[in-house]
Design a protein around this motif. Structure first.
Motif, PDB file in Angstrom:
ATOM      1  N   VAL A 105      23.912  50.893  33.140  1.00  0.00           N
ATOM      2  CA  VAL A 105      24.080  52.337  33.323  1.00  0.00           C
ATOM      3  C   VAL A 105      23.872  52.674  34.794  1.00  0.00           C
ATOM      4  CG1 VAL A 105      23.229  54.627  32.717  1.00  0.00           C
ATOM      5  CG2 VAL A 105      23.375  52.838  30.967  1.00  0.00           C
ATOM      6  N   ARG A 106      22.676  52.373  35.276  1.00  0.00           N
ATOM      7  CA  ARG A 106      22.434  52.493  36.699  1.00  0.00           C
ATOM      8  C   ARG A 106      22.492  51.099  37.312  1.00  0.00           C
ATOM      9  NH1 ARG A 106      17.158  54.376  40.285  1.00  0.00           N
ATOM     10  NH2 ARG A 106      18.130  53.795  42.262  1.00  0.00           N
ATOM     11  N   VAL A 107      23.466  50.869  38.170  1.00  0.00           N
ATOM     12  CA  VAL A 107      23.616  49.566  38.798  1.00  0.00           C
ATOM     13  C   VAL A 107      22.632  49.447  39.951  1.00  0.00           C
ATOM     14  CG1 VAL A 107      25.195  48.051  40.057  1.00  0.00           C
ATOM     15  CG2 VAL A 107      26.036  49.402  38.126  1.00  0.00           C
ATOM     16  N   THR A 108      21.855  48.370  39.923  1.00  0.00           N
ATOM     17  CA  THR A 108      20.884  48.099  40.978  1.00  0.00           C
ATOM     18  C   THR A 108      21.282  46.821  41.715  1.00  0.00           C
ATOM     19  OG1 THR A 108      19.375  46.668  39.735  1.00  0.00           O
ATOM     20  CG2 THR A 108      19.106  49.059  39.449  1.00  0.00           C
ATOM     21  N   LEU A 109      20.506  46.493  42.733  1.00  0.00           N
ATOM     22  CA  LEU A 109      20.759  45.256  43.462  1.00  0.00           C
ATOM     23  C   LEU A 109      20.624  44.038  42.550  1.00  0.00           C
ATOM     24  CD1 LEU A 109      18.884  46.021  46.810  1.00  0.00           C
ATOM     25  CD2 LEU A 109      21.306  46.381  46.260  1.00  0.00           C
ATOM     26  N   ALA A 110      19.800  44.150  41.510  1.00  0.00           N
ATOM     27  CA  ALA A 110      19.645  43.038  40.567  1.00  0.00           C
ATOM     28  C   ALA A 110      20.955  42.752  39.847  1.00  0.00           C
ATOM     29  CB  ALA A 110      18.541  43.346  39.562  1.00  0.00           C
ATOM     30  N   ASP A 111      21.675  43.791  39.452  1.00  0.00           N
ATOM     31  CA  ASP A 111      22.959  43.601  38.779  1.00  0.00           C
ATOM     32  C   ASP A 111      23.933  42.854  39.686  1.00  0.00           C
ATOM     33  OD1 ASP A 111      22.882  45.562  36.225  1.00  0.00           O
ATOM     34  OD2 ASP A 111      21.828  46.495  37.881  1.00  0.00           O
ATOM     35  N   CYS A 112      23.992  43.280  40.941  1.00  0.00           N
ATOM     36  CA  CYS A 112      24.914  42.644  41.890  1.00  0.00           C
ATOM     37  C   CYS A 112      24.556  41.187  42.128  1.00  0.00           C
ATOM     38  CB  CYS A 112      24.907  43.404  43.220  1.00  0.00           C
ATOM     39  SG  CYS A 112      25.544  45.089  43.088  1.00  0.00           S
ATOM     40  N   HIS A 113      23.278  40.884  42.112  1.00  0.00           N
ATOM     41  CA  HIS A 113      22.831  39.518  42.351  1.00  0.00           C
ATOM     42  C   HIS A 113      23.099  38.623  41.143  1.00  0.00           C
ATOM     43  CE1 HIS A 113      20.536  37.937  45.818  1.00  0.00           C
ATOM     44  NE2 HIS A 113      20.222  36.949  45.008  1.00  0.00           N
ATOM     45  N   LEU A 114      22.987  39.192  39.947  1.00  0.00           N
ATOM     46  CA  LEU A 114      23.050  38.366  38.738  1.00  0.00           C
ATOM     47  C   LEU A 114      24.455  38.208  38.183  1.00  0.00           C
ATOM     48  CD1 LEU A 114      21.509  36.772  36.590  1.00  0.00           C
ATOM     49  CD2 LEU A 114      21.019  38.936  35.415  1.00  0.00           C
ATOM     50  N   VAL A 115      25.295  39.235  38.269  1.00  0.00           N
ATOM     51  CA  VAL A 115      26.633  39.153  37.676  1.00  0.00           C
ATOM     52  C   VAL A 115      27.403  37.911  38.137  1.00  0.00           C
ATOM     53  CG1 VAL A 115      28.930  40.202  37.692  1.00  0.00           C
ATOM     54  CG2 VAL A 115      26.955  41.580  37.096  1.00  0.00           C
ATOM     55  N   PRO A 116      27.500  37.637  39.440  1.00  0.00           N
ATOM     56  CA  PRO A 116      28.266  36.453  39.854  1.00  0.00           C
ATOM     57  C   PRO A 116      27.705  35.148  39.297  1.00  0.00           C
ATOM     58  CG  PRO A 116      28.020  37.953  41.695  1.00  0.00           C
ATOM     59  CD  PRO A 116      27.111  38.448  40.609  1.00  0.00           C
ATOM     60  N   MET A 117      26.375  35.024  39.256  1.00  0.00           N
ATOM     61  CA  MET A 117      25.766  33.791  38.746  1.00  0.00           C
ATOM     62  C   MET A 117      26.137  33.554  37.289  1.00  0.00           C
ATOM     63  SD  MET A 117      23.817  32.636  41.277  1.00  0.00           S
ATOM     64  CE  MET A 117      23.274  33.351  42.839  1.00  0.00           C
ATOM     65  N   LEU A 118      25.957  34.595  36.463  1.00  0.00           N
ATOM     66  CA  LEU A 118      26.214  34.428  35.037  1.00  0.00           C
ATOM     67  C   LEU A 118      27.710  34.327  34.747  1.00  0.00           C
ATOM     68  CD1 LEU A 118      23.605  36.657  33.175  1.00  0.00           C
ATOM     69  CD2 LEU A 118      23.533  34.218  33.679  1.00  0.00           C
ATOM     70  N   THR A 119      28.531  34.974  35.545  1.00  0.00           N
ATOM     71  CA  THR A 119      29.982  34.867  35.351  1.00  0.00           C
ATOM     72  C   THR A 119      30.448  33.446  35.587  1.00  0.00           C
ATOM     73  OG1 THR A 119      30.301  37.175  36.012  1.00  0.00           O
ATOM     74  CG2 THR A 119      32.220  35.726  36.125  1.00  0.00           C
TER      75      THR A 119
END
Length: 220
Positions: free
Chosen positions: A160-174
């Motif tokens: 819902v609220r995108v944080t720096l954690a989302d940006c850091h984790l999405v590429p790794m898990l993708t």
């Protein structure tokens, strides 16, 4: 912002993608410079920018910074006044914790052991090291358990609220999920899987997703 942003990176690099994703979420204008850390020109070009010859590197006027977490902190503060960093202490602490987990415990098994062997090596026609994949999956298991608990808690990773954690984790898990073993492991993490699916609905993900037709190392 009076000075232009210049990002030096390598297209397939998961950490370059982290920064590009954050810049896209922030709606930032920047110049992107592609440098291959494995080509002779790249090996000569990077050391003046990064003492360890890696990517990504961000320049803002005469200020240069490397290390992905530091780059994200800087652009969030400089461009958006900290919009992607939670104000509440617990949520902010969880955001930092996710980034720390990814860098210290997640990147190597998920990307370098599982993804690089199962996906990248097959794309490159190189032999796959099954033992390395198995070792990566074993090391990734507690990482997924920890991240699943954080996603289920809901302080961050709520899509819902995108944080720096989302940006850091999405590429790794993708990247991890591109390996069948990784995709299966994520199916056992319902909160994490729901979050990742919701994030993938964002145009910033598809607009910044790398071309995987090149080598995958030389990152920080």
């Amino acid at each position: 912002m009076p000075d232009a942003l210049r990002l030096t990176g390598y297209g397939p690099s998961v950490y370059t993608w982290v920064v590009r994703l954050a810049l896209a979420e922030l709606g930032a204008d920047y110049t992107y410079v592609e440098v291959d850390p494995f080509a002779e020109d790249g090996r000569a070009e990077l050391p003046p920018l990064h003492p360890f010859g890696r990517v990504p590197v961000l320049a803002h006027g005469d200020f240069t910074i490397w290390e992905t977490a530091a780059i994200l902190d800087y652009i969030d503060a400089e461009i958006a006044g900290g919009r992607m960093t939670p104000v509440a202490p617990q949520a902010r602490a969880r955001m930092r914790q996710v980034i720390g987990i990814v860098d210290a415990y997640g990147y190597w098994p998920m990307v370098r052991q599982v993804f690089a062997n199962r996906v990248f090596r097959e794309l490159d026609g190189a032999p796959v090291d099954e033992a390395e994949i198995a070792a990566g999956m074993e090391r990734a298991a507690p990482v997924l358990t920890a991240l699943e608990a954080i996603a289920a808690e809901g302080l961050v990773l709520d899509a819902v609220r995108v944080t720096l954690a989302d940006c850091h984790l999405v590429p790794m898990l993708t990247y991890f999920a591109k390996a069948p073993e990784g995709a299966l492991a994520l199916k056992r993490c319902p909160a994490l899987g729901t979050w990742l699916a919701a994030m993938h609905a964002r145009p910033t993900i598809s607009n910044t997703m790398p071309d995987l037709g090149a080598e995958m190392t030389g990152e920080t």
